[in-house]
Design a protein around this motif. Structure first.
Motif, PDB file in Angstrom:
ATOM      1  N   ASP A  32       0.821  -1.209   0.000  1.00  0.00           N
ATOM      2  CA  ASP A  32       0.000   0.000   0.000  1.00  0.00           C
ATOM      3  C   ASP A  32       0.857   1.262   0.000  1.00  0.00           C
ATOM      4  O   ASP A  32       0.523   2.247  -0.666  1.00  0.00           O
ATOM      5  CB  ASP A  32      -0.950   0.008   1.196  1.00  0.00           C
ATOM      6  CG  ASP A  32      -2.058  -1.025   1.058  1.00  0.00           C
ATOM      7  OD1 ASP A  32      -2.338  -1.446  -0.081  1.00  0.00           O
ATOM      8  OD2 ASP A  32      -2.650  -1.411   2.090  1.00  0.00           O
ATOM      9  N   ALA A  33       1.956   1.245   0.734  1.00  0.00           N
ATOM     10  CA  ALA A  33       2.853   2.406   0.757  1.00  0.00           C
ATOM     11  C   ALA A  33       3.440   2.651  -0.632  1.00  0.00           C
ATOM     12  O   ALA A  33       3.533   3.802  -1.077  1.00  0.00           O
ATOM     13  CB  ALA A  33       3.964   2.193   1.780  1.00  0.00           C
ATOM     14  N   LEU A  34       3.816   1.589  -1.320  1.00  0.00           N
ATOM     15  CA  LEU A  34       4.331   1.729  -2.680  1.00  0.00           C
ATOM     16  C   LEU A  34       3.254   2.234  -3.637  1.00  0.00           C
ATOM     17  O   LEU A  34       3.540   3.005  -4.550  1.00  0.00           O
ATOM     18  CB  LEU A  34       4.895   0.395  -3.179  1.00  0.00           C
ATOM     19  CG  LEU A  34       6.199  -0.057  -2.512  1.00  0.00           C
ATOM     20  CD1 LEU A  34       6.562  -1.464  -2.964  1.00  0.00           C
ATOM     21  CD2 LEU A  34       7.315   0.918  -2.792  1.00  0.00           C
ATOM     22  N   ARG A  35       2.018   1.818  -3.404  1.00  0.00           N
ATOM     23  CA  ARG A  35       0.906   2.278  -4.231  1.00  0.00           C
ATOM     24  C   ARG A  35       0.730   3.792  -4.091  1.00  0.00           C
ATOM     25  O   ARG A  35       0.545   4.503  -5.084  1.00  0.00           O
ATOM     26  CB  ARG A  35      -0.371   1.555  -3.829  1.00  0.00           C
ATOM     27  CG  ARG A  35      -1.572   1.895  -4.671  1.00  0.00           C
ATOM     28  CD  ARG A  35      -2.789   1.061  -4.313  1.00  0.00           C
ATOM     29  NE  ARG A  35      -2.549  -0.332  -4.670  1.00  0.00           N
ATOM     30  CZ  ARG A  35      -2.631  -1.356  -3.809  1.00  0.00           C
ATOM     31  NH1 ARG A  35      -2.942  -1.146  -2.559  1.00  0.00           N
ATOM     32  NH2 ARG A  35      -2.411  -2.574  -4.208  1.00  0.00           N
ATOM     33  N   VAL A  36       0.803   4.304  -2.857  1.00  0.00           N
ATOM     34  CA  VAL A  36       0.672   5.743  -2.623  1.00  0.00           C
ATOM     35  C   VAL A  36       1.799   6.489  -3.329  1.00  0.00           C
ATOM     36  O   VAL A  36       1.562   7.493  -4.015  1.00  0.00           O
ATOM     37  CB  VAL A  36       0.664   6.057  -1.109  1.00  0.00           C
ATOM     38  CG1 VAL A  36       0.807   7.544  -0.853  1.00  0.00           C
ATOM     39  CG2 VAL A  36      -0.605   5.517  -0.457  1.00  0.00           C
ATOM     40  N   LYS A  37       3.010   6.012  -3.196  1.00  0.00           N
ATOM     41  CA  LYS A  37       4.150   6.661  -3.848  1.00  0.00           C
ATOM     42  C   LYS A  37       4.006   6.635  -5.362  1.00  0.00           C
ATOM     43  O   LYS A  37       4.348   7.602  -6.044  1.00  0.00           O
ATOM     44  CB  LYS A  37       5.458   5.993  -3.419  1.00  0.00           C
ATOM     45  CG  LYS A  37       5.817   6.280  -1.983  1.00  0.00           C
ATOM     46  CD  LYS A  37       7.101   5.590  -1.576  1.00  0.00           C
ATOM     47  CE  LYS A  37       7.392   5.866  -0.104  1.00  0.00           C
ATOM     48  NZ  LYS A  37       8.631   5.236   0.330  1.00  0.00           N
ATOM     49  N   ARG A  38       3.486   5.535  -5.893  1.00  0.00           N
ATOM     50  CA  ARG A  38       3.293   5.410  -7.340  1.00  0.00           C
ATOM     51  C   ARG A  38       2.228   6.393  -7.834  1.00  0.00           C
ATOM     52  O   ARG A  38       2.400   7.037  -8.874  1.00  0.00           O
ATOM     53  CB  ARG A  38       2.902   3.977  -7.698  1.00  0.00           C
ATOM     54  CG  ARG A  38       2.821   3.739  -9.190  1.00  0.00           C
ATOM     55  CD  ARG A  38       2.527   2.283  -9.544  1.00  0.00           C
ATOM     56  NE  ARG A  38       1.238   1.852  -9.003  1.00  0.00           N
ATOM     57  CZ  ARG A  38       1.081   0.890  -8.087  1.00  0.00           C
ATOM     58  NH1 ARG A  38       2.117   0.239  -7.607  1.00  0.00           N
ATOM     59  NH2 ARG A  38      -0.115   0.570  -7.651  1.00  0.00           N
TER      60      ARG A  38
END
Length: 65
Positions: A32-38
């Motif tokens: 989820d953290a990577l999704r936000v950054k993406r």
């Protein structure tokens, strides 16, 4: 046939950033953290591309002068 304007793209990208910017990625799982950054990264690229196109359109070099 409907066309999406650069202004529409910028607005959508801005709303995407606004919807995730306050989220605490430290409390999320890694996916989820990577999704936000993406989402933020892609939205910034959309804004950058549209602003560059508008800038080029407004300030294109005059080859006659």
């Amino acid at each position: 046939m409907e066309f999406t304007t650069r202004e529409d793209y910028i607005a959508c990208a801005y709303y995407s950033i606004s919807s995730v910017e306050g989220l605490d990625t430290g409390m999320m799982n890694k996916t989820d953290a990577l999704r936000v950054k993406r989402i933020i990264r892609k939205s910034l690229r959309i804004i950058d591309q549209c602003v560059n196109e508008m800038y080029d359109e407004l300030f294109e070099d005059d080859e006659d002068g």
